[in-house]
Design an enzyme around this catalytic site. Structure first.
Site, PDB file in Angstrom:
ATOM      1  N   SER A 145       0.867  -1.198   0.000  1.00  0.00           N
ATOM      2  CA  SER A 145       0.000   0.000   0.000  1.00  0.00           C
ATOM      3  C   SER A 145       0.888   1.227   0.000  1.00  0.00           C
ATOM      4  CB  SER A 145      -0.865  -0.024   1.263  1.00  0.00           C
ATOM      5  OG  SER A 145      -1.451   1.250   1.495  1.00  0.00           O
ATOM      6  N   TYR A 158      -3.124  -0.776  10.281  1.00  0.00           N
ATOM      7  CA  TYR A 158      -3.014  -1.058   8.845  1.00  0.00           C
ATOM      8  C   TYR A 158      -1.646  -0.638   8.313  1.00  0.00           C
ATOM      9  CZ  TYR A 158      -4.511  -0.971   3.904  1.00  0.00           C
ATOM     10  OH  TYR A 158      -4.630  -1.180   2.551  1.00  0.00           O
TER      11      TYR A 158
HETATM   12  P1  NAP Z   1     -11.951  -5.702  -0.448  1.00  0.00           P
HETATM   13  O1  NAP Z   1     -12.710  -5.243  -1.621  1.00  0.00           O
HETATM   14  O2  NAP Z   1     -12.519  -5.531   0.923  1.00  0.00           O
HETATM   15  O3  NAP Z   1     -11.583  -7.263  -0.672  1.00  0.00           O
HETATM   16  C1  NAP Z   1     -10.901  -7.948   0.326  1.00  0.00           C
HETATM   17  C2  NAP Z   1     -10.825  -9.404  -0.072  1.00  0.00           C
HETATM   18  O4  NAP Z   1     -10.085 -10.117   0.915  1.00  0.00           O
HETATM   19  C3  NAP Z   1     -12.191 -10.076  -0.159  1.00  0.00           C
HETATM   20  O5  NAP Z   1     -12.182 -11.014  -1.209  1.00  0.00           O
HETATM   21  C4  NAP Z   1     -12.311 -10.767   1.183  1.00  0.00           C
HETATM   22  O6  NAP Z   1     -13.192 -11.845   1.089  1.00  0.00           O
HETATM   23  C5  NAP Z   1     -10.862 -11.219   1.383  1.00  0.00           C
HETATM   24  N1  NAP Z   1     -10.497 -11.507   2.776  1.00  0.00           N
HETATM   25  C6  NAP Z   1     -10.600 -10.686   3.845  1.00  0.00           C
HETATM   26  N2  NAP Z   1     -10.157 -11.314   4.955  1.00  0.00           N
HETATM   27  C7  NAP Z   1      -9.766 -12.569   4.561  1.00  0.00           C
HETATM   28  C8  NAP Z   1      -9.217 -13.690   5.231  1.00  0.00           C
HETATM   29  N3  NAP Z   1      -8.973 -13.664   6.545  1.00  0.00           N
HETATM   30  N4  NAP Z   1      -8.950 -14.804   4.507  1.00  0.00           N
HETATM   31  C9  NAP Z   1      -9.179 -14.839   3.175  1.00  0.00           C
HETATM   32  N5  NAP Z   1      -9.690 -13.801   2.464  1.00  0.00           N
HETATM   33  C10 NAP Z   1      -9.970 -12.674   3.172  1.00  0.00           C
HETATM   34  O7  NAP Z   1     -10.527  -4.992  -0.391  1.00  0.00           O
HETATM   35  P2  NAP Z   1      -9.572  -4.448  -1.552  1.00  0.00           P
HETATM   36  O8  NAP Z   1      -9.671  -2.966  -1.578  1.00  0.00           O
HETATM   37  O9  NAP Z   1      -9.782  -5.226  -2.793  1.00  0.00           O
HETATM   38  O10 NAP Z   1      -8.132  -4.787  -0.910  1.00  0.00           O
HETATM   39  C11 NAP Z   1      -7.380  -5.878  -1.364  1.00  0.00           C
HETATM   40  C12 NAP Z   1      -5.950  -5.671  -0.900  1.00  0.00           C
HETATM   41  O11 NAP Z   1      -5.454  -4.429  -1.421  1.00  0.00           O
HETATM   42  C13 NAP Z   1      -5.803  -5.562   0.622  1.00  0.00           C
HETATM   43  O12 NAP Z   1      -4.595  -6.159   1.027  1.00  0.00           O
HETATM   44  C14 NAP Z   1      -5.710  -4.056   0.852  1.00  0.00           C
HETATM   45  O13 NAP Z   1      -5.009  -3.731   2.042  1.00  0.00           O
HETATM   46  C15 NAP Z   1      -4.928  -3.652  -0.355  1.00  0.00           C
HETATM   47  N6  NAP Z   1      -5.012  -2.235  -0.711  1.00  0.00           N
HETATM   48  C16 NAP Z   1      -6.223  -1.684  -0.987  1.00  0.00           C
HETATM   49  C17 NAP Z   1      -6.260  -0.332  -1.342  1.00  0.00           C
HETATM   50  C18 NAP Z   1      -7.551   0.368  -1.674  1.00  0.00           C
HETATM   51  O14 NAP Z   1      -7.534   1.624  -1.698  1.00  0.00           O
HETATM   52  N7  NAP Z   1      -8.657  -0.338  -1.916  1.00  0.00           N
HETATM   53  C19 NAP Z   1      -5.097   0.403  -1.400  1.00  0.00           C
HETATM   54  C20 NAP Z   1      -3.890  -0.216  -1.073  1.00  0.00           C
HETATM   55  C21 NAP Z   1      -3.867  -1.540  -0.741  1.00  0.00           C
HETATM   56  P3  NAP Z   1     -13.970 -12.415   2.409  1.00  0.00           P
HETATM   57  O15 NAP Z   1     -14.400 -11.225   3.224  1.00  0.00           O
HETATM   58  O16 NAP Z   1     -15.114 -13.207   1.835  1.00  0.00           O
HETATM   59  O17 NAP Z   1     -12.979 -13.272   3.139  1.00  0.00           O
HETATM   60  C1  GCO Z   2      -7.450   4.807   4.524  1.00  0.00           C
HETATM   61  C2  GCO Z   2      -7.493   3.949   3.304  1.00  0.00           C
HETATM   62  C3  GCO Z   2      -6.106   3.465   2.914  1.00  0.00           C
HETATM   63  C4  GCO Z   2      -6.257   2.715   1.601  1.00  0.00           C
HETATM   64  C5  GCO Z   2      -5.009   2.272   1.030  1.00  0.00           C
HETATM   65  C6  GCO Z   2      -4.152   3.392   0.589  1.00  0.00           C
HETATM   66  O1  GCO Z   2      -8.172   4.511   5.495  1.00  0.00           O
HETATM   67  O2  GCO Z   2      -6.691   5.803   4.459  1.00  0.00           O
HETATM   68  O3  GCO Z   2      -8.367   2.847   3.482  1.00  0.00           O
HETATM   69  O4  GCO Z   2      -5.586   2.628   3.935  1.00  0.00           O
HETATM   70  O5  GCO Z   2      -7.082   1.632   1.762  1.00  0.00           O
HETATM   71  O6  GCO Z   2      -4.325   1.362   1.819  1.00  0.00           O
HETATM   72  O7  GCO Z   2      -3.125   2.822  -0.161  1.00  0.00           O
END
Ligand code: NAP
Ligand code: GCO
Length: 254
Positions: A145, A158
């Site tokens: 992230s 986080y």
């Molecule tokens: P999301 O839409 O909430 O999807 C999260 C996924 O992880 C879902 O498929 C969920 O399915 C699964 N999950 C959660 N807990 C789990 C567990 N204990 N075991 C197995 N699966 C699990 O989130 P996202 O935004 O796509 O995020 C995906 C990744 O990208 C994360 O690592 C997040 O930190 C990272 N990220 C996101 C952003 C952003 O802005 N969205 C930015 C930077 C990094 P279930 O709930 O059914 O288990």
């Molecule tokens: C927040 C956001 C961030 C994003 C992401 C940024 O609360 O500021 O959820 O944590 O999810 O990780 O890269």
């Protein structure tokens, strides 16, 4: 002198597991790997959500199966390793948020986020890397992230986890590069998914992100797929231990 031909981004004949891929970034990355030729194993805790995601990818002609398990559960992860068998590509994507000021944060919120966003990458990689070592080939991509480097109030658990994931990526490189295993990370910026829905629904935060991000917009899951296919392909054989921020320029400016 022979000049290199065009690099290959094809994943034909490869098998990939993407954790947390029933929706959001993980599902998009799984689809991209599938469209690039890989057979894909989806993962999440909810079997119904996984089946829905599986049908979606099957409808797009992708060779896909689902493996429901909790990536924080050591025994379940070990059992999944037996069920899934050897893979060529692992994307450690599963992650959650439990936003709270540190002074008020419960130990459960701290532990659950660290276990899901950091420890799980260790557990899942430890399960699947022996077969990669044996075959002297493998790709591991950790979804970090911009919070691997930057924090903001209420995201202490986080940010600590994602900062640790940057260092775990380097540690995995240090131990496994010798076996022709490339371990890298992708650091998404603010991406429009369920995880950030509460933030996008807040007009003040939404406006701040659009101002703070040089690209002037939230990222879309599609913005991350090219880097994932590159890191999963033979085009990245000498890339190791690196985290690529894909954030519309946010971490490049004050
Ligand atoms: P999301 O839409 O909430 O999807 C999260 C996924 O992880 C879902 O498929 C969920 O399915 C699964 N999950 C959660 N807990 C789990 C567990 N204990 N075991 C197995 N699966 C699990 O989130 P996202 O935004 O796509 O995020 C995906 C990744 O990208 C994360 O690592 C997040 O930190 C990272 N990220 C996101 C952003 C952003 O802005 N969205 C930015 C930077 C990094 P279930 O709930 O059914 O288990
Ligand atoms: C927040 C956001 C961030 C994003 C992401 C940024 O609360 O500021 O959820 O944590 O999810 O990780 O890269």
């Amino acid at each position: 002198m022979s000049l290199p031909e065009a690099p290959s981004f094809s994943l034909a004949g490869k098998r990939a597991l993407v954790t947390g891929s029933s929706r959001g970034i993980g599902l998009a990355l799984a689809a991209a790997l599938g469209h690039s030729g890989a057979s894909v194993v989806l993962n999440g805790r909810s079997a119904p959500a996984l089946q829905e995601a599986e049908s979606l990818l099957t409808g797009q002609g992708i060779d896909v199966t689902g493996q429901a398990f909790d990536v924080t559960d050591e025994a379940a992860t070990k059992a999944a390793g037996q069920a899934v068998g050897p893979i060529d590509i692992l994307i450690n994507n599963a992650g959650i948020h439990r936003r709270s000021p540190l002074a008020d944060m419960s130990l459960d919120d701290w532990n659950t986020v660290l276990n899901t966003n950091l420890t799980s990458a260790f557990l899942v990689a430890r399960t699947f890397v022996p077969a990669m070592i044996e075959r002297r080939a493998g790709k591991i991509i950790n979804i970090c992230s911009l919070m691997s480097d930057l924090a903001r109030p209420t995201t202490g658990n986080y940010a600590a986890a994602k900062g640790g994931l940057r260092m775990l990526t380097r540690a995995m490189c240090g131990e496994w590069a010798q076996y022709n295993i490339q371990v890298n990370g992708i650091g998404p910026g603010y991406i429009a998914t369920e995880l950030t829905a509460p933030l996008r629904e807040n007009p003040e935060f939404d406006g701040w992100i659009k101002t703070r991000t040089p690209a002037g917009r939230w990222g879309e899951v599609e913005d991350l797929t090219g880097a994932a296919v590159f890191m999963a392909s033979n085009a990245s054989q000498f890339l190791n231990g690196q985290v690529l921020m894909i954030d519309g320029g946010l971490t490049a400016v004050v």
